[in-house]
Structures are given as structure tokens and as C-alpha cells.
Enzyme design. Structure first.
Site, PDB file in Angstrom:
ATOM      1  CG  ASP A  82      -1.994   1.001   1.286  1.00 14.99           C
ATOM      2  OD1 ASP A  82      -2.548   1.442   0.403  1.00 14.99           O
ATOM      3  OD2 ASP A  82      -2.491   1.312   2.341  1.00 14.99           O
ATOM      4  CG  ASP A 104       1.026   7.327  -3.544  1.00 15.27           C
ATOM      5  OD1 ASP A 104       0.677   8.304  -4.541  1.00 15.27           O
ATOM      6  OD2 ASP A 104       0.531   7.582  -2.278  1.00 15.27           O
ATOM      7  CG  HIS A 180      -5.443   8.124   3.039  1.00 16.91           C
ATOM      8  ND1 HIS A 180      -4.581   8.967   2.088  1.00 16.91           N
ATOM      9  CD2 HIS A 180      -5.513   6.893   2.845  1.00 16.91           C
ATOM     10  CE1 HIS A 180      -4.478   7.652   0.997  1.00 16.91           C
ATOM     11  NE2 HIS A 180      -5.124   6.738   1.519  1.00 16.91           N
ATOM     12  N   GLY A 181      -7.903   8.353   6.745  1.00 24.14           N
ATOM     13  CA  GLY A 181      -8.054   8.567   8.236  1.00 24.14           C
ATOM     14  C   GLY A 181      -9.459   8.955   8.739  1.00 24.14           C
ATOM     15  CG  HIS A 213      -5.944   4.487  -1.767  1.00 25.10           C
ATOM     16  ND1 HIS A 213      -4.846   4.340  -1.312  1.00 25.10           N
ATOM     17  CD2 HIS A 213      -5.788   4.046  -2.976  1.00 25.10           C
ATOM     18  CE1 HIS A 213      -4.381   3.449  -1.740  1.00 25.10           C
ATOM     19  NE2 HIS A 213      -4.819   3.468  -3.068  1.00 25.10           N
ATOM     20  CB  ALA A 215     -13.066   3.691   0.962  1.00 25.90           C
ATOM     21  CB  SER A 216     -12.605   4.332   6.625  1.00 25.27           C
ATOM     22  OG  SER A 216     -11.735   3.078   6.923  1.00 25.27           O
ATOM     23  CG  ASP A 258      -5.467   0.976   8.048  1.00 28.20           C
ATOM     24  OD1 ASP A 258      -5.872   0.356   8.987  1.00 28.20           O
ATOM     25  OD2 ASP A 258      -4.530   1.707   8.154  1.00 28.20           O
TER      26      ASP A 258
HETATM   27  P1  13P Z   1      -9.026   4.964   5.331  1.00 27.32           P
HETATM   28  O1  13P Z   1      -8.143   5.659   6.096  1.00 27.32           O
HETATM   29  O2  13P Z   1     -10.167   5.603   4.940  1.00 27.32           O
HETATM   30  O3  13P Z   1      -9.348   3.589   6.051  1.00 27.32           O
HETATM   31  O4  13P Z   1      -8.330   4.464   3.979  1.00 27.32           O
HETATM   32  C1  13P Z   1      -7.235   3.516   4.043  1.00 27.32           C
HETATM   33  C2  13P Z   1      -6.483   3.551   2.772  1.00 27.32           C
HETATM   34  O5  13P Z   1      -6.883   4.000   1.796  1.00 27.32           O
HETATM   35  C3  13P Z   1      -5.253   2.402   2.617  1.00 27.32           C
HETATM   36  O6  13P Z   1      -4.543   2.743   1.455  1.00 27.32           O
HETATM   37  O1  G3H Z   2      -3.454   4.599   3.867  1.00 30.47           O
HETATM   38  C1  G3H Z   2      -2.790   4.013   4.335  1.00 30.47           C
HETATM   39  C2  G3H Z   2      -3.253   3.132   5.573  1.00 30.47           C
HETATM   40  O2  G3H Z   2      -4.256   3.745   6.222  1.00 30.47           O
HETATM   41  C3  G3H Z   2      -1.852   2.871   6.307  1.00 30.47           C
HETATM   42  O3  G3H Z   2      -1.544   3.806   7.251  1.00 30.47           O
HETATM   43  O4  G3H Z   2       0.837   4.146   6.898  1.00 30.47           O
HETATM   44  O5  G3H Z   2      -0.103   4.605   9.204  1.00 30.47           O
HETATM   45  O6  G3H Z   2       0.295   2.280   8.198  1.00 30.47           O
HETATM   46  P1  G3H Z   2      -0.178   3.625   7.857  1.00 30.47           P
HETATM   47 ZN    ZN Z   3      -4.454   4.821   0.918  1.00 27.12          ZN
END
Ligand code: 13P
Ligand code: G3H
Ligand code: ZN
Length: 311
Positions: A82, A104, A180-181, A213, A215-216, A258
Site C-alpha cells: 500500500d 504512489d 485518509h484517516g 483509497h 474509504a472508511s 483501514d
Molecule cells: P481509510 O483511512 O479511509 O481507512 O483509508 C485506507 C487506505 O486508503 C489505505 O490505503
Molecule cells: O492509507 C494508508 C493506510 O491507512 C496505512 O496507514 O501508513 O499509518 O500504516 P499507515
Molecule cells: Zn490509501
């Protein structure tokens, strides 16, 4: 079954109007929770490892944990890097047993993104590994990537054909408003995704798998549990699940999750600790955390991704 690439998974997902879940893994309980859910629901799954995960748990431990899951189940499992930041980390993962990598290059210029992606694709394809790239820039914070709201950029559909043709990449992550997040939208802000961009990209690249990406959905009931048992998470707003379901019926074949798994584990551990203050055996609080991962992934497979029974 052995580890697979995403080629077959994406082909079926595209044709079937569903998406494959890509869940980040950092330890044994997460690998077990995800793969137990996918196995029970006969769903193909992507286990993805970030640079931060490799730093935390060590490349070999993660590969061996995923190999154990392959041994224990009979569903297709892909092992994916990832957010690979450069050629070197992609090469290390290709040489080290991964079946898929993401390069990326989204923070680079269009030309530099093409150049580094093409280099990774050449090496990966020579080794039977597939490649995901990214065009556009998602907001949000992870270990390796930190993009402010102002620097985020939607994908320009006019660029996607040239990018895919020149790089030979196998799938493409695009920016349509996810991030993200756990804090994707400001309090009071209405979550919105640019489905017009997704639709246009789909037209420009017929049959080509698109990745989402960030997508939480950050379920409020779990944030409440965290805060009820001593946590202090500010109001979190994620991507509504009906929007993700819609994206999965379009060109989106891989949905990255994630933060929801993190929130689910943390809620379970905080609750357990608060209710059992005298316990100190890690197995006692990691078991409910693993169950929480499994429940979250089962929910995503059935209610969001639509990939149950597609293994
Ligand atoms: P989230 O933070 O929305 O779960 O996204 C995870 C992600 O895109 C990992 O690459
Ligand atoms: O998009 C990335 C994931 O949420 C991974 O996060 O880099 O903190 O392991 P991380
Ligand atoms: Zn991501």
C-alpha cells in the site's frame, strides 16, 4: 490455494458490479480477523501492507502471517504493498513475496509519476506481479503520506488514458473526494463524492479497474464506545456506505479500508479494559479485538463491497 494477483479478482468484480476489499494488516489478530470473515463469506480479499506496517511488524513476519492465512483458508488472497513511495520499496516487496504493489507517484509531476510508475511496472510484470498507481491527490494523514485539504486534487479524467497507456499499469487509484484517516469531512459538512469524475474515468478506460483509497465510513456507534470508555476522539465523519456501494457498481473494483478496522479494534479493547480492570493477559483483550475486526470485515463484505460468495 496460493497467493494470487488481483487480475482475475478485478476482472470478475468489474463484470459483476462489485468490489474487492483491501484491508491493511499490521499484526496477527488483524490478519486472522479479516481472513476468517472473508473465508466464512467465501469472499476474495486483498491484504495490504504499508511502509509503516513493514516498519512496525517487519516484512518477513507480515509475509509469513499472510502465508499462514493462505494455508488456513481456501479463498483467493492477494498480498499488496500500500502506498509504495519509490521504486526501491516496490522492488523489495516484489522480490519478497508480494503479488501486487502500489507505486504512489501522486505527489510527483504527471511526467515523473509516469516515469516511476513505468519503471515499477516493467520490473513487476517481469516477476509476475501487478501494479496499482495513483493520479490525483487524496487529503489525509498516514505514516508516509501527509496531504492537507488545500493540496488535495481531484483526478483529471483528461489525463487517465495517457497515463495508463504510457505506464502499462494494471489498476488506477483516483481522487474523487475520499481521504485518509477518521476525519474526512469537517463537522457539519455534507459528505460528497465526485461521481461525475468516476463516470468520466470509466468511459475513458472501459473495463479498467479503478481503486478507491480513504474509504472508511467511521461508524459513529464505535466512536461513541471509544469515547464512553475513556477515549477522546473528535467528531469523525467518514464516507457514507451507500456511496461506496454505488462506486462498487461502477468502475471501482478495489476499496481500501483501514481506519474502520482501527476504530473497531480500539473500541473493543477500551471496552474490555474498562469492564475488566484487573485483567492483564493480552490474549483476553486481543481476542475481542480480533472478533471486532472480523465483524467489521463481514459487514463490509456483505453491505458495502458485494463480494460475498465470489471466491
Ligand atoms: P481509510 O483511512 O479511509 O481507512 O483509508 C485506507 C487506505 O486508503 C489505505 O490505503
Ligand atoms: O492509507 C494508508 C493506510 O491507512 C496505512 O496507514 O501508513 O499509518 O500504516 P499507515
Ligand atoms: Zn490509501
Amino acid at each position: 490455494m496460493s497467493l494470487v494477483t488481483t487480475t482475475e479478482m478485478f476482472k470478475k468484480a468489474y463484470e459483476g458490479g462489485y468490489a474487492i476489499g483491501a484491508f491493511n494488516v499490521n499484526n496477527m489478530e488483524i490478519v486472522q480477523g479479516i481472513t476468517e470473515a472473508a473465508s466464512e463469506l467465501k469472499a476474495p480479499v486483498i491484504l495490504q501492507v504499508s511502509a509503516g506496517a513493514r516498519k512496525y511488524a517487519n516484512h518477513t513476519y507480515l509475509v509469513k502471517l499472510v502465508e499462514a492465512a493462505v494455508h488456513e483458508t481456501d479463498i483467493p488472497i492477494a498480498l499488496h504493498l500500500d502506498h509504495g513511495a519509490d521504486f526501491d520499496i516496490c522492488k523489495a516487496c516484489i522480490d519478497g513475496g508480494f503479488t501486487s504493489v502500489m507505486i504512489d507517484g501522486s505527489s510527483r509531476s504527471f511526467e515523473e509519476n509516469i516515469e516511476v510508475t513505468r519503471k515499477v511496472v516493467e520490473y513487476a510484470h517481469d516477476h509476475g506481479v501487478v501494479v496499482e498507481a495513483e493520479l490525483g491527490k487524496l487529503a489525509g494523514i498516514e505514516d508516509a503520506v501527509n496531504v492537507s485539504d488545500e493540496d488535495a486534487q481531484f483526478t483529471n479524467p483528461n489525463e487517465v488514458e495517457e497515463f495508463v497507456t504510457k505506464t502499462g499499469v494494471d489498476s488506477l487509484a483516483i481522487a474523487i473526494g475520499t481521504s485518509h484517516g477518521a476525519y474526512k469531512f469537517k463537522p457539519g459538512q455534507k459528505p460528497q463524492l465526485r461521481f461525475d469524475i468516476l463516470e468520466e474515468v470509466g468511459k475513458r478506460l472501459p473495463g479498467f479497474p479503478i481503486v478507491l483509497h480513504g474509504a472508511s465510513s467511521v461508524p459513529q456507534d464505535l466512536v461513541k464506545v471509544i469515547n464512553q470508555y475513556g477515549g477522546a476522539m473528535p467528531d469523525a465523519i467518514g464516507i457514507p456506505e451507500d456511496m461506496l456501494r454505488k462506486a462498487a457498481t461502477m468502475a471501482v473494483c478495489k476499496i481500501n479500508i483501514d481506519s474502520d478496522v482501527r476504530v473497531a479494534m480500539t473500541a473493543a479493547i477500551r471496552k474490555y479494559m474498562a469492564e475488566n480492570p484487573s485483567h492483564f493477559d493480552p490474549r483476553q483483550y486481543l481476542a475481542p479485538a480480533r472478533t471486532a475486526v472480523k465483524d467489521m470485515v463481514s459487514h463490509k463484505i456483505q453491505e458495502v463491497l458485494g463480494c460475498a460468495g465470489k471466491a
